[in-house]
Design a protein around this motif. Structure first.
Motif, PDB file in Angstrom:
ATOM      1  N   PRO A  23       0.911  -1.327  -0.081  1.00  5.50           N
ATOM      2  CA  PRO A  23       0.010  -0.141  -0.059  1.00  5.50           C
ATOM      3  C   PRO A  23       0.583   1.136   0.134  1.00  5.50           C
ATOM      4  O   PRO A  23       0.343   2.056  -0.128  1.00  5.50           O
ATOM      5  CB  PRO A  23      -0.682  -0.075   1.335  1.00  5.50           C
ATOM      6  CG  PRO A  23      -0.714  -1.494   1.620  1.00  5.50           C
ATOM      7  CD  PRO A  23       0.424  -2.184   1.195  1.00  5.50           C
ATOM      8  N   SER A  24       2.217   1.452   0.376  1.00  2.77           N
ATOM      9  CA  SER A  24       3.098   2.291   0.218  1.00  2.77           C
ATOM     10  C   SER A  24       3.816   2.532  -0.683  1.00  2.77           C
ATOM     11  O   SER A  24       5.082   3.056  -0.671  1.00  2.77           O
ATOM     12  CB  SER A  24       3.862   2.392   1.798  1.00  2.77           C
ATOM     13  OG  SER A  24       2.886   2.372   2.852  1.00  2.77           O
ATOM     14  N   LEU A  25       3.820   1.611  -1.800  1.00  6.05           N
ATOM     15  CA  LEU A  25       4.674   1.836  -2.864  1.00  6.05           C
ATOM     16  C   LEU A  25       3.836   2.399  -4.111  1.00  6.05           C
ATOM     17  O   LEU A  25       2.598   2.590  -4.024  1.00  6.05           O
ATOM     18  CB  LEU A  25       4.906   0.270  -3.444  1.00  6.05           C
ATOM     19  CG  LEU A  25       5.806  -0.613  -2.704  1.00  6.05           C
ATOM     20  CD1 LEU A  25       5.767  -1.854  -3.322  1.00  6.05           C
ATOM     21  CD2 LEU A  25       6.965   0.066  -2.286  1.00  6.05           C
ATOM     22  N   VAL A  26       4.704   3.098  -4.970  1.00  2.27           N
ATOM     23  CA  VAL A  26       4.088   4.189  -6.050  1.00  2.27           C
ATOM     24  C   VAL A  26       4.732   3.670  -7.314  1.00  2.27           C
ATOM     25  O   VAL A  26       5.699   3.124  -7.446  1.00  2.27           O
ATOM     26  CB  VAL A  26       4.401   5.748  -5.624  1.00  2.27           C
ATOM     27  CG1 VAL A  26       3.625   6.122  -4.550  1.00  2.27           C
ATOM     28  CG2 VAL A  26       5.835   5.705  -5.494  1.00  2.27           C
ATOM     29  N   ALA A  27       4.017   4.120  -8.348  1.00  2.00           N
ATOM     30  CA  ALA A  27       4.702   3.752  -9.837  1.00  2.00           C
ATOM     31  C   ALA A  27       4.657   2.207  -9.995  1.00  2.00           C
ATOM     32  O   ALA A  27       5.855   2.011 -10.635  1.00  2.00           O
ATOM     33  CB  ALA A  27       5.777   4.615  -9.986  1.00  2.00           C
ATOM     34  N   LEU A  28       3.715   1.569  -9.659  1.00  5.22           N
ATOM     35  CA  LEU A  28       3.481   0.195  -9.998  1.00  5.22           C
ATOM     36  C   LEU A  28       3.094  -0.074 -11.410  1.00  5.22           C
ATOM     37  O   LEU A  28       2.149  -1.069 -11.204  1.00  5.22           O
ATOM     38  CB  LEU A  28       3.074  -0.680  -8.920  1.00  5.22           C
ATOM     39  CG  LEU A  28       3.826  -0.623  -7.296  1.00  5.22           C
ATOM     40  CD1 LEU A  28       2.977  -1.409  -6.590  1.00  5.22           C
ATOM     41  CD2 LEU A  28       5.206  -1.361  -7.682  1.00  5.22           C
ATOM     42  N   ASN A  29       3.172   0.594 -12.421  1.00  4.38           N
ATOM     43  CA  ASN A  29       2.798   0.298 -13.581  1.00  4.38           C
ATOM     44  C   ASN A  29       3.765  -0.265 -14.546  1.00  4.38           C
ATOM     45  O   ASN A  29       4.787  -0.040 -14.486  1.00  4.38           O
ATOM     46  CB  ASN A  29       1.821   1.290 -14.066  1.00  4.38           C
ATOM     47  CG  ASN A  29       2.817   2.581 -14.484  1.00  4.38           C
ATOM     48  OD1 ASN A  29       4.010   2.470 -14.670  1.00  4.38           O
ATOM     49  ND2 ASN A  29       2.423   3.883 -13.964  1.00  4.38           N
ATOM     50  N   ARG A  30       3.375  -0.872 -15.696  1.00  2.61           N
ATOM     51  CA  ARG A  30       4.264  -1.553 -16.615  1.00  2.61           C
ATOM     52  C   ARG A  30       4.779  -0.435 -17.614  1.00  2.61           C
ATOM     53  O   ARG A  30       5.880  -0.692 -18.106  1.00  2.61           O
ATOM     54  CB  ARG A  30       3.654  -2.204 -17.588  1.00  2.61           C
ATOM     55  CG  ARG A  30       2.924  -3.490 -16.680  1.00  2.61           C
ATOM     56  CD  ARG A  30       2.107  -4.564 -17.677  1.00  2.61           C
ATOM     57  NE  ARG A  30       1.709  -5.909 -17.079  1.00  2.61           N
ATOM     58  CZ  ARG A  30       2.299  -6.864 -16.921  1.00  2.61           C
ATOM     59  NH1 ARG A  30       3.206  -7.120 -17.896  1.00  2.61           N
ATOM     60  NH2 ARG A  30       1.794  -7.917 -16.245  1.00  2.61           N
ATOM     61  N   LYS A  31       4.532   0.733 -17.738  1.00  6.31           N
ATOM     62  CA  LYS A  31       5.149   1.870 -18.327  1.00  6.31           C
ATOM     63  C   LYS A  31       6.426   2.432 -17.471  1.00  6.31           C
ATOM     64  O   LYS A  31       7.002   3.320 -18.264  1.00  6.31           O
ATOM     65  CB  LYS A  31       3.888   3.052 -18.592  1.00  6.31           C
ATOM     66  CG  LYS A  31       2.953   2.379 -19.502  1.00  6.31           C
ATOM     67  CD  LYS A  31       1.945   3.340 -19.746  1.00  6.31           C
ATOM     68  CE  LYS A  31       0.632   2.987 -20.387  1.00  6.31           C
ATOM     69  NZ  LYS A  31      -0.426   3.912 -20.729  1.00  6.31           N
ATOM     70  N   SER A  32       6.656   2.082 -16.296  1.00 10.35           N
ATOM     71  CA  SER A  32       7.883   2.483 -15.886  1.00 10.35           C
ATOM     72  C   SER A  32       8.857   2.090 -16.230  1.00 10.35           C
ATOM     73  O   SER A  32       9.068   1.178 -16.783  1.00 10.35           O
ATOM     74  CB  SER A  32       7.649   2.185 -14.141  1.00 10.35           C
ATOM     75  OG  SER A  32       8.789   2.466 -13.387  1.00 10.35           O
ATOM     76  N   LYS A  33       9.894   3.069 -16.376  1.00  7.28           N
ATOM     77  CA  LYS A  33      11.387   2.623 -16.961  1.00  7.28           C
ATOM     78  C   LYS A  33      12.121   1.921 -15.965  1.00  7.28           C
ATOM     79  O   LYS A  33      12.957   1.037 -16.308  1.00  7.28           O
ATOM     80  CB  LYS A  33      12.172   4.017 -17.053  1.00  7.28           C
ATOM     81  CG  LYS A  33      11.644   4.947 -18.005  1.00  7.28           C
ATOM     82  CD  LYS A  33      12.493   6.273 -18.431  1.00  7.28           C
ATOM     83  CE  LYS A  33      12.879   6.810 -17.269  1.00  7.28           C
ATOM     84  NZ  LYS A  33      13.431   8.017 -17.321  1.00  7.28           N
ATOM     85  N   LEU A  34      11.807   1.672 -14.791  1.00  8.48           N
ATOM     86  CA  LEU A  34      12.346   0.934 -13.633  1.00  8.48           C
ATOM     87  C   LEU A  34      11.615  -0.275 -13.452  1.00  8.48           C
ATOM     88  O   LEU A  34      10.506  -0.352 -13.050  1.00  8.48           O
ATOM     89  CB  LEU A  34      12.309   1.815 -12.286  1.00  8.48           C
ATOM     90  CG  LEU A  34      13.079   2.974 -12.341  1.00  8.48           C
ATOM     91  CD1 LEU A  34      13.105   3.594 -10.937  1.00  8.48           C
ATOM     92  CD2 LEU A  34      14.553   3.084 -12.880  1.00  8.48           C
ATOM     93  N   LYS A  35      12.447  -1.488 -14.060  1.00  9.91           N
ATOM     94  CA  LYS A  35      11.932  -2.499 -14.001  1.00  9.91           C
ATOM     95  C   LYS A  35      12.071  -3.466 -12.602  1.00  9.91           C
ATOM     96  O   LYS A  35      11.304  -4.390 -12.073  1.00  9.91           O
ATOM     97  CB  LYS A  35      12.217  -3.701 -15.033  1.00  9.91           C
ATOM     98  CG  LYS A  35      11.784  -3.118 -16.659  1.00  9.91           C
ATOM     99  CD  LYS A  35      12.235  -3.958 -17.723  1.00  9.91           C
ATOM    100  CE  LYS A  35      13.264  -5.062 -17.576  1.00  9.91           C
ATOM    101  NZ  LYS A  35      13.721  -5.742 -18.607  1.00  9.91           N
TER     102      LYS A  35
END
Length: 156
Positions: A23-35
């Protein structure tokens, strides 16, 4: 990105840890540059405390996070000098348990704290109770290495 399974004990503990903090993580989408890097929210980042006492460096971690974090195979607490982030780098086994790949959890901290971390080779991860007091009981801390990195090398 490789397939990750819960077949091994290592991954069991990793997924338990990630489930606790998800619940405290952000930007957990597949479009992120960070895998391979999870980003902690400002709230989660602010719940950590860096302190020096008895000539040792300590990172206070809330008890509910510490209880699942100490089971991880943690490589290091990495940082990039001049950037306001630390990275707890840990291991995840890939499909078939044939090889591992490091992942990292990024916490935002003040630049002044990076300068303090840079002076030490090790940091004690310490359980911290609700009022921010570090626990002194046996088994309520563990030590990991600190490493300065030039880039997010686990993203390669």
């Amino acid at each position: 990105m490789a397939n990750y399974t819960m077949a091994s004990k290592t991954n069991k503990y990793v997924f338990e840890f990630l489930r606790e903090i998800s619940p405290s993580l952000v930007a957990l989408n597949r479009k992120s540059k960070l895998k391979y890097t999870f980003l902690a929210s400002p709230y989660l980042s602010s719940s950590m405390a860096v302190d020096v006492f008895n000539d040792r460096l300590h990172l206070g971690v809330p008890e509910h996070i510490f209880n699942s974090m100490y089971k991880l195979r943690i490589f290091s607490l990495s940082y990039i000098k001049g950037k306001s982030s630390i990275f707890i780098v840990f291991e995840v086994e890939t499909f078939g348990n044939e090889k591992t790949h490091p992942f990292a959890l990024r916490f935002y901290i003040r630049n002044e704290l990076i300068d303090i971390i840079d002076k030490y080779q090790k940091i004690d991860i310490v359980k911290m109770n609700v009022d921010g007091t570090f626990s002194k009981r046996k088994g309520s801390s563990f030590t990991i290495l600190t490493r300065e990195v030039e880039e997010l090398e686990w993203e390669d």
